[in-house]
Design a protein around this motif. Structure first.
Motif, PDB file in Angstrom:
ATOM      1  N   LEU A  67       0.851  -1.194   0.000  1.00  0.00           N
ATOM      2  CA  LEU A  67       0.000   0.000   0.000  1.00  0.00           C
ATOM      3  C   LEU A  67       0.886   1.243   0.000  1.00  0.00           C
ATOM      4  N   ILE A  68       0.585   2.169  -0.914  1.00  0.00           N
ATOM      5  CA  ILE A  68       1.232   3.480  -0.940  1.00  0.00           C
ATOM      6  C   ILE A  68       0.169   4.519  -0.600  1.00  0.00           C
ATOM      7  N   ALA A  69       0.414   5.293   0.448  1.00  0.00           N
ATOM      8  CA  ALA A  69      -0.513   6.338   0.873  1.00  0.00           C
ATOM      9  C   ALA A  69       0.170   7.690   0.710  1.00  0.00           C
ATOM     10  N   LEU A  70      -0.476   8.591  -0.004  1.00  0.00           N
ATOM     11  CA  LEU A  70       0.075   9.923  -0.234  1.00  0.00           C
ATOM     12  C   LEU A  70      -0.671  10.946   0.613  1.00  0.00           C
ATOM     13  N   VAL A  71       0.072  11.708   1.408  1.00  0.00           N
ATOM     14  CA  VAL A  71      -0.502  12.789   2.208  1.00  0.00           C
ATOM     15  C   VAL A  71      -0.143  14.103   1.530  1.00  0.00           C
ATOM     16  N   ALA A  72      -1.154  14.821   1.061  1.00  0.00           N
ATOM     17  CA  ALA A  72      -0.942  16.100   0.380  1.00  0.00           C
ATOM     18  C   ALA A  72      -0.802  17.205   1.419  1.00  0.00           C
ATOM     19  N   VAL A  73       0.328  17.897   1.402  1.00  0.00           N
ATOM     20  CA  VAL A  73       0.577  18.938   2.387  1.00  0.00           C
ATOM     21  C   VAL A  73       0.854  20.272   1.698  1.00  0.00           C
ATOM     22  N   SER A  74       0.718  21.329   2.468  1.00  0.00           N
ATOM     23  CA  SER A  74       1.103  22.666   2.029  1.00  0.00           C
ATOM     24  C   SER A  74       2.440  23.000   2.660  1.00  0.00           C
ATOM     25  N   HIS A  75       3.340  23.598   1.871  1.00  0.00           N
ATOM     26  CA  HIS A  75       4.647  23.997   2.395  1.00  0.00           C
ATOM     27  C   HIS A  75       4.628  25.423   2.929  1.00  0.00           C
ATOM     28  N   HIS A  76       3.456  26.045   2.920  1.00  0.00           N
ATOM     29  CA  HIS A  76       3.383  27.442   3.339  1.00  0.00           C
ATOM     30  C   HIS A  76       3.561  27.552   4.851  1.00  0.00           C
ATOM     31  N   PRO A  77       4.560  28.308   5.323  1.00  0.00           N
ATOM     32  CA  PRO A  77       4.788  28.434   6.776  1.00  0.00           C
ATOM     33  C   PRO A  77       3.813  29.412   7.415  1.00  0.00           C
ATOM     34  N   SER A  78       2.650  28.903   7.798  1.00  0.00           N
ATOM     35  CA  SER A  78       1.616  29.751   8.376  1.00  0.00           C
ATOM     36  C   SER A  78       0.990  29.052   9.576  1.00  0.00           C
ATOM     37  N   ASP A  97       5.426   1.152   7.464  1.00  0.00           N
ATOM     38  CA  ASP A  97       6.783   0.642   7.660  1.00  0.00           C
ATOM     39  C   ASP A  97       7.825   1.682   7.264  1.00  0.00           C
ATOM     40  N   ALA A  98       7.443   2.598   6.370  1.00  0.00           N
ATOM     41  CA  ALA A  98       8.363   3.635   5.905  1.00  0.00           C
ATOM     42  C   ALA A  98       7.574   4.912   5.629  1.00  0.00           C
ATOM     43  N   VAL A  99       8.215   6.057   5.883  1.00  0.00           N
ATOM     44  CA  VAL A  99       7.636   7.367   5.589  1.00  0.00           C
ATOM     45  C   VAL A  99       8.611   8.107   4.673  1.00  0.00           C
ATOM     46  N   VAL A 100       8.127   8.454   3.480  1.00  0.00           N
ATOM     47  CA  VAL A 100       8.946   9.133   2.475  1.00  0.00           C
ATOM     48  C   VAL A 100       8.607  10.620   2.480  1.00  0.00           C
ATOM     49  N   LEU A 101       9.617  11.452   2.662  1.00  0.00           N
ATOM     50  CA  LEU A 101       9.420  12.897   2.701  1.00  0.00           C
ATOM     51  C   LEU A 101       9.910  13.553   1.411  1.00  0.00           C
ATOM     52  N   GLU A 102       9.255  14.623   1.023  1.00  0.00           N
ATOM     53  CA  GLU A 102       9.670  15.395  -0.143  1.00  0.00           C
ATOM     54  C   GLU A 102      10.880  16.264   0.240  1.00  0.00           C
ATOM     55  N   ALA A 163       8.736   3.714  12.092  1.00  0.00           N
ATOM     56  CA  ALA A 163       8.828   3.611  10.634  1.00  0.00           C
ATOM     57  C   ALA A 163      10.178   4.142  10.158  1.00  0.00           C
ATOM     58  N   THR A 164      10.674   3.579   9.082  1.00  0.00           N
ATOM     59  CA  THR A 164      11.906   4.068   8.466  1.00  0.00           C
ATOM     60  C   THR A 164      11.633   5.417   7.812  1.00  0.00           C
ATOM     61  N   LEU A 165      12.486   6.389   8.081  1.00  0.00           N
ATOM     62  CA  LEU A 165      12.336   7.722   7.484  1.00  0.00           C
ATOM     63  C   LEU A 165      13.201   7.798   6.230  1.00  0.00           C
ATOM     64  N   VAL A 166      12.580   8.178   5.115  1.00  0.00           N
ATOM     65  CA  VAL A 166      13.254   8.185   3.825  1.00  0.00           C
ATOM     66  C   VAL A 166      13.226   9.591   3.242  1.00  0.00           C
ATOM     67  N   LEU A 167      14.378  10.097   2.832  1.00  0.00           N
ATOM     68  CA  LEU A 167      14.446  11.361   2.106  1.00  0.00           C
ATOM     69  C   LEU A 167      14.267  11.031   0.632  1.00  0.00           C
ATOM     70  N   GLY A 168      13.085  11.361   0.085  1.00  0.00           N
ATOM     71  CA  GLY A 168      12.710  10.817  -1.212  1.00  0.00           C
ATOM     72  C   GLY A 168      12.686  11.769  -2.378  1.00  0.00           C
ATOM     73  N   ASP A 169      13.196  12.989  -2.228  1.00  0.00           N
ATOM     74  CA  ASP A 169      13.171  13.933  -3.339  1.00  0.00           C
ATOM     75  C   ASP A 169      14.480  13.867  -4.119  1.00  0.00           C
ATOM     76  N   ARG A 170      14.432  14.307  -5.367  1.00  0.00           N
ATOM     77  CA  ARG A 170      15.636  14.351  -6.186  1.00  0.00           C
ATOM     78  C   ARG A 170      16.617  15.362  -5.609  1.00  0.00           C
ATOM     79  N   GLY A 271       3.813   8.596   1.843  1.00  0.00           N
ATOM     80  CA  GLY A 271       4.568   9.691   1.251  1.00  0.00           C
ATOM     81  C   GLY A 271       3.972  11.020   1.673  1.00  0.00           C
ATOM     82  N   VAL A 272       4.800  11.908   2.206  1.00  0.00           N
ATOM     83  CA  VAL A 272       4.356  13.244   2.610  1.00  0.00           C
ATOM     84  C   VAL A 272       4.934  14.221   1.593  1.00  0.00           C
ATOM     85  N   VAL A 273       4.066  14.694   0.688  1.00  0.00           N
ATOM     86  CA  VAL A 273       4.520  15.493  -0.451  1.00  0.00           C
ATOM     87  C   VAL A 273       3.606  16.702  -0.641  1.00  0.00           C
TER      88      VAL A 273
END
Length: 307
Positions: A67-78, A97-102, A163-170, A271-273
């Motif tokens: 299962l891949i779950a995508l959490v849509a977030v805002s990057h706006h610091p407010s 089991d793993a959390v992938v961050l943008e 959960a394993t923390l993964v830095l997943g952006d290019r 995935g938190v993107v």
């Protein structure tokens, strides 16, 4: 090109600072449920295809997550940005089991609490945080709050559920280099002028003329497709930037979520993107499944994505 961020071990200094300074999480009963998150458009669930056949043990292919779950977030610091609470709720309720961050290694200092000083040059910081279109639409001003709160909340929740923390952006350097090379001379001049206006106006969106756009940016919710229109405007003004800042990174993050060593054999990956990436990632996952079913070359291959 540098190796993916997740191939390097987490920085101990980041882990210690985060664990020491992170505030207590709200009780689980006060957080949104999974149905709440899906109804808000914050959470997208992508189960592994039912016709998926695991590769044989002798193959070099990675075993895709169930299962891949995508959490849509805002990057706006407010202060009104609800994304940290959404990311926390999704992770605590799904127990992945793993959390992938943008994020990539270059931007990993955002996980410090308080975050490390941003080392990006002003023009890169404004571009990556998508303040450019805010400047094209209106002037700006908002409450000062540290950027990256959604990622720090996700990292803390990942630690709590082990959960394993993964830095997943290019890698950032590669993205910026490709973005600049994609622009012709005229577009480079227009972009430089727009970023100069952004720097003079302030790195904020408090006085955006379009109140609907302002509310969407700050809350992290996609009100009637405003975020899609926001990204589409970027494509109309700077097609090369949209391709390198959004579309290519969609493919890269889709590969990390589905086919990288960091997620191989996991039951659930979250995935938190940024919201602007969710649709592109979902399309990439679906197209990759379609090609596999029809016997075509996979879309998500590392050597293709980094070329």
């Amino acid at each position: 090109m540098p190796h993916p961020s997740f191939l390097s071990p987490p920085l101990p200094s980041l882990r210690r600072a985060h664990a020491r300074a992170a505030p207590a999480s709200p009780p689980l009963c006060t957080l949104p449920t999974l149905s709440d998150l899906t109804s808000l458009g914050v959470l997208t669930l992508r189960p592994r295809s039912t016709d998926y056949k695991p590769p044989p043990p002798s193959a070099r292919s990675q075993l895709e997550p169930e299962l891949i779950a995508l959490v849509a977030v805002s990057h706006h610091p407010s202060p009104s940005n609800l994304s940290p609470a959404y990311a926390t709720a999704a992770i605590q309720r799904l127990h992945p089991d793993a959390v992938v961050l943008e994020l990539c290694r270059f931007r990993a200092p955002l996980l410090n609490d308080p975050p490390a000083t941003d080392t990006l040059p002003p023009w890169a910081r404004l571009t990556l945080r998508r303040r450019l279109l805010g400047t094209l639409l209106a002037s700006a001003d908002d409450d000062a709050i540290a950027a990256g709160a959604e990622f720090r909340a996700a990292a803390k929740a990942a630690e709590q559920v082990r959960a394993t923390l993964v830095l997943g952006d290019r890698p950032l350097q590669h993205t910026l280099s490709r973005a600049w090379d994609s622009l012709n001379l005229r577009d480079r001049f227009v972009l430089a002028a727009a970023l100069a206006r952004a720097a003079l106006a302030g790195n904020t969106v408090g006085h955006v003329a379009d109140e609907k756009l302002k509310e969407t940016i700050e809350s992290g919710l996609d009100a009637d497709g405003v975020v899609d229109k926001y990204v589409r405007l970027l494509g109309e003004r700077f097609p090369g930037l949209r391709r390198t800042l959004v579309e290519e990174r969609d493919l890269y993050m889709a590969w990390v979520l589905k086919r990288s060593r960091a997620v191989s054999g996991k039951k659930c990956v979250v995935g938190v993107v940024g919201r602007a990436h969710v649709d592109g990632i979902v399309r990439a996952l679906e197209e990759d499944d379609r090609r596999r079913r029809e016997g075509e070359q996979p879309l998500l291959r590392f050597r293709d994505i980094v070329s």
